[in-house]
Enzyme design. Sequence first.
Site, PDB file in Angstrom:
ATOM      1  N   SER A   1      -1.112 -13.831  -3.406  1.00 46.46           N
ATOM      2  CA  SER A   1      -1.852 -12.578  -3.243  1.00 46.46           C
ATOM      3  C   SER A   1      -1.538 -11.879  -1.923  1.00 46.46           C
ATOM      4  O   SER A   1      -0.421 -11.461  -1.705  1.00 46.46           O
ATOM      5  CB  SER A   1      -3.344 -12.864  -3.389  1.00 46.46           C
ATOM      6  OG  SER A   1      -4.069 -11.676  -3.476  1.00 46.46           O
TER       7      SER A   1
ATOM      8  N   ASP B   1      -1.514  -5.192  -2.246  1.00 47.73           N
ATOM      9  CA  ASP B   1      -1.209  -6.509  -1.692  1.00 47.73           C
ATOM     10  C   ASP B   1      -0.045  -7.096  -2.508  1.00 47.73           C
ATOM     11  O   ASP B   1       0.518  -6.401  -3.366  1.00 47.73           O
ATOM     12  CB  ASP B   1      -2.454  -7.412  -1.700  1.00 47.73           C
ATOM     13  CG  ASP B   1      -2.922  -7.743  -3.105  1.00 47.73           C
ATOM     14  OD1 ASP B   1      -2.652  -6.932  -4.022  1.00 47.73           O
ATOM     15  OD2 ASP B   1      -3.547  -8.803  -3.298  1.00 47.73           O
TER      16      ASP B   1
ATOM     17  N   ASP C   1       0.395  -9.174  -5.018  1.00 42.42           N
ATOM     18  CA  ASP C   1       0.374  -9.243  -6.485  1.00 42.42           C
ATOM     19  C   ASP C   1      -0.285  -8.016  -7.111  1.00 42.42           C
ATOM     20  O   ASP C   1      -0.575  -8.008  -8.316  1.00 42.42           O
ATOM     21  CB  ASP C   1      -0.261 -10.548  -6.978  1.00 42.42           C
ATOM     22  CG  ASP C   1      -1.715 -10.698  -6.569  1.00 42.42           C
ATOM     23  OD1 ASP C   1      -2.132 -10.056  -5.584  1.00 42.42           O
ATOM     24  OD2 ASP C   1      -2.448 -11.450  -7.239  1.00 42.42           O
TER      25      ASP C   1
ATOM     26  N   ASP D   1      -3.111  -6.540  -7.279  1.00 40.01           N
ATOM     27  CA  ASP D   1      -4.436  -6.358  -7.879  1.00 40.01           C
ATOM     28  C   ASP D   1      -5.324  -5.503  -6.966  1.00 40.01           C
ATOM     29  O   ASP D   1      -6.323  -4.961  -7.385  1.00 40.01           O
ATOM     30  CB  ASP D   1      -5.112  -7.682  -8.280  1.00 40.01           C
ATOM     31  CG  ASP D   1      -5.150  -8.708  -7.173  1.00 40.01           C
ATOM     32  OD1 ASP D   1      -4.671  -8.420  -6.059  1.00 40.01           O
ATOM     33  OD2 ASP D   1      -5.652  -9.826  -7.421  1.00 40.01           O
TER      34      ASP D   1
HETATM   35 MG    MG Z   1      -4.142 -10.015  -4.783  1.00 40.31          MG
END
Ligand code: MG
Length: 454
Positions: free
Chosen positions: A97, A240, A242, A244
């Site tokens: 992440s 960020d 990944d 999300d």
């Molecule tokens: Mg993330």
Amino acid sequence: MRKLFGTDGVRGIVGKELTPLFIARLALAIGSYFGEGSRILVGMDYRGGNEAIKKIVEGSLVFSGLKVYDAGLTPTPALQHAVKTQGFDGGVMITASHNPPEYSGIKVIGPHGIEIDRDEERIIEEYFHEEKYRIVDWRNYSEDVQRYPLVNEIYINSVVSKVDVERISKRGFRVLVDPANNVGVLTTPKILRKLGAKPIVINGNLDTQPYRYPEPTPENLIDTARLVPFYRCDLGVAHDGDADRAIIIDEKGEVHWGDRTAVLLAKHLVLNRGEKGKIYTGVSSSTIIEEALKPLNTEVVWLKVGSVDIAHAMRKAGDALCGFEENGGFMYPPHQFVRDGGMTTALLLEYLATEARSISDLYSELPRYFTIKTKYKMSRDKASIIVEKVKEEFRNERLITIDGVKVVSRDYWVLVRPSGTEPLLRVMIEAKDEAVAKQLLERIDKLVKEAMNQ
Ligand code: MG
């Protein structure tokens, strides 16, 4: 029993904590948790070692009798969306992440597309520690790991289908995108193009040593923020690792924290889209959401800090308008219950197209608070004692005690809570007046010092 899962998945430094043996054991435990023959979708973001980690994970899952599908490089919300909509029994996302580049990690996704809950994590931890693995007979290994390359396209089309493309396209927005040299670059620019916007991408090449630190905080986005007015963009979006999370930068170059963006989006959902429901968030979010949405009769449900708990609470209750975390994770249930950087961006563009004003203008309507965030090193027991002292000190105010204690007054709020992962007491203060915020910090500081001397 040693905990493996933190707030969101298992994380560690590649090659130190995440060794090949550790990964294989963890993946066998995950494989044993899912029923034999389950269809599992595996994806990853772009980090040093992830390709190798993926091979170990996929091989271990095959040994435990699962049918494994490989999504390749993909943002977490795209993988989660595919698990939910394409009939998978679960998923594994290889990502750390927002953590620094030397980290990687594993998130386990349930069939509903949400990371598994705390009880389910405990089952996997038990299998790991007791080495209770299911390794099936060689005759029963699935033929091969099958490639499943459609995940990003399915996600992009699904996001676009949820907003008014025509209305947004008319505006021809210019949007700066900063995916931190990671997988957000595979989806967000394409979403923007389908919405008739022009994406201007920086830090857009995939790189295991990103030019920008993966966590999208105002400190890490100083250079990115400068480029938004430089390229005459209507706004900027920073993800960020990944993707999300989406942190928004206005056209003047100011970075806005996620709870301010969530207020704008919630207003848009209620006022312009006619949607109804409660807003779910962690106690660390600003109370400006209550203040700003009071005229709309929208209730805020305060929860423990952590996006996974928020997502599960929304799914169980079935009455959510949206959910969010202050760090830029926004959840829109008609798309999915989880944090979703692409959906956040599309909804915000729709708001901007509806209002026909600049985004800084929309933010400027929100109340301004002065913020202090600090932490004290101490044991969890000591931290709990201080939480009790704060409750006593502020007993005449409104108290939310779901995770530490949050004191909510008319002109300020204070959150004092033991960290979920480290021996720390975290303190957050927001007040309309800087002097009031500083006085509050002094009051908390005094309680901490008294407790430490006892
Ligand atoms: Mg993330």
